[in-house]
Scaffold this motif. Structure first.
Motif, PDB file in Angstrom:
ATOM      1  N   LYS A  65       0.129  -3.071   4.421  1.00 42.65           N
ATOM      2  CA  LYS A  65       1.877  -2.792   4.764  1.00 42.65           C
ATOM      3  C   LYS A  65       2.289  -1.616   3.590  1.00 42.65           C
ATOM      4  N   GLY A  66       3.352  -0.724   4.085  1.00 39.31           N
ATOM      5  CA  GLY A  66       3.998   0.014   3.004  1.00 39.31           C
ATOM      6  C   GLY A  66       3.628   1.202   3.121  1.00 39.31           C
ATOM      7  N   LEU A  67       2.825   1.926   4.025  1.00 41.69           N
ATOM      8  CA  LEU A  67       2.298   3.107   4.025  1.00 41.69           C
ATOM      9  C   LEU A  67       3.246   4.227   4.379  1.00 41.69           C
ATOM     10  N   ASP A  68       4.244   3.688   5.374  1.00 38.23           N
ATOM     11  CA  ASP A  68       5.328   4.772   5.785  1.00 38.23           C
ATOM     12  C   ASP A  68       6.152   5.095   4.688  1.00 38.23           C
ATOM     13  N   LEU A 103      -1.084   1.848  -5.336  1.00 39.58           N
ATOM     14  CA  LEU A 103      -1.392   3.202  -4.768  1.00 39.58           C
ATOM     15  C   LEU A 103      -2.874   3.166  -4.155  1.00 39.58           C
ATOM     16  N   LEU A 104      -2.970   3.540  -2.994  1.00 40.29           N
ATOM     17  CA  LEU A 104      -4.284   3.337  -2.513  1.00 40.29           C
ATOM     18  C   LEU A 104      -5.367   4.087  -3.159  1.00 40.29           C
ATOM     19  N   SER A 131       0.770  -1.408   0.047  1.00 38.73           N
ATOM     20  CA  SER A 131      -0.114  -0.027  -0.031  1.00 38.73           C
ATOM     21  C   SER A 131       1.016   1.165   0.042  1.00 38.73           C
ATOM     22  N   HIS A 132       0.609   1.892  -1.122  1.00 42.69           N
ATOM     23  CA  HIS A 132       1.413   3.151  -1.139  1.00 42.69           C
ATOM     24  C   HIS A 132       0.935   4.425  -1.541  1.00 42.69           C
TER      25      HIS A 132
END
Length: 265
Positions: A155-158, A123-124, A53-54
């Motif tokens: 996972k991966g939002l930071d 991408l969200l 998730s980016h």
């Protein structure tokens, strides 16, 4: 026997041939996995799906970096700390430069991967973030057929770290809880008698997730594990990482099977 199916990042951008970070063969991987879920759903006690998730502004996307002439790096460019020190690359946001350099140096010390710039992916809010359609349909039907909720793990939002593994980011930040060890997920996986793993890609997110599971669940608690090797494929150019992962896991006692395997009830 309690079987827990862990599916790593089975998303459109990886699994559709037109996805932004398409993994060759992933569409067929997920079709095989969907068939396996439909055939053996009654033997599966739990399912967990991880979702990469980016957002566009991400340390692994081109928009994060700039060269001396204001140009972003091309996808698949590799950047290290020395590139920063020599001025080859910097960050578009000057305030992010020092933290980015610390990240690149920490990544080099860890030694798993060189920092790679990927096309914007997962991408969200976009189609690219969704689960591959054939597999998604099988999972929805699985949930309808029995009182079992499919768990989804984001996972991966930071934006300051890669997060290949569903267990922890590549460089965890003590001030960013989402990057730290996901102990609740580890505990949930440890409850199974048998953990079956599939997903994308065998060179990166599957590899790091499984390596972390093996390293972080002690031998007494770790379930028997099986990799469905025809339901995962490597990112092109990183085939050697996938080969090393499969070899290391075989040595650690993780079984390698295909979706032709019939699990015991």
């Amino acid at each position: 026997m309690s079987i827990h199916l862990l599916i790593v990042d089975p998303q459109h951008d990886f699994c559709d041939p037109k996805g932004s970070l398409s993994v060759p063969g992933a569409d067929e991987d997920m079709a095989r996995l969907a068939g396996w879920v439909r055939r053996y759903g009654p033997t599966i006690e739990a399912v967990t799906v991880t979702l990469d998730s980016h957002r566009p502004l991400d340390i692994a996307h081109p928009t994060w970096f700039t060269d001396g002439e204001g140009r972003a790096p091309d996808p698949f460019t590799q950047i290290d700390g020395e590139d920063f020190r020599t001025g080859r690359w910097s960050t578009r946001d000057a305030a992010a430069r020092a933290r980015t350099l610390r990240y690149l140096d920490a990544l080099a010390v860890r030694g798993r991967y060189a920092h790679t710039i990927w096309p914007e992916h997962c991408l969200l809010g976009t189609l690219g973030h969704t689960v591959a359609p054939e597999l998604n349909a099988a999972l929805q039907d699985f949930s309808r057929s029995r009182p079992t909720v499919v768990e989804y793990v984001i996972k991966g939002l930071d934006p300051f770290t890669e997060h290949f593994s569903a267990i922890a980011a590549e460089v965890p930040d003590p001030l960013a809880p989402s990057t730290l060890r996901n102990q609740p997920l580890l505990d949930r996986l440890a409850q199974a008698d048998h953990l079956v793993v599939a997903g994308e890609a065998s060179s990166h997110c599957v590899a790091n997730t499984v390596r972390d599971i093996v390293a972080m669940i002690d031998d007494a608690r770790r379930p028997a594990m099986t990799l469905l090797t025809d339901a995962m494929s490597p990112v092109p150019g990183f085939e050697n990482y996938a080969e090393a992962f499969l070899s290391d896991m075989a040595a650690a006692g993780v079984a390698h099977r295909t979706t032709e395997w019939t699990p015991s009830a």
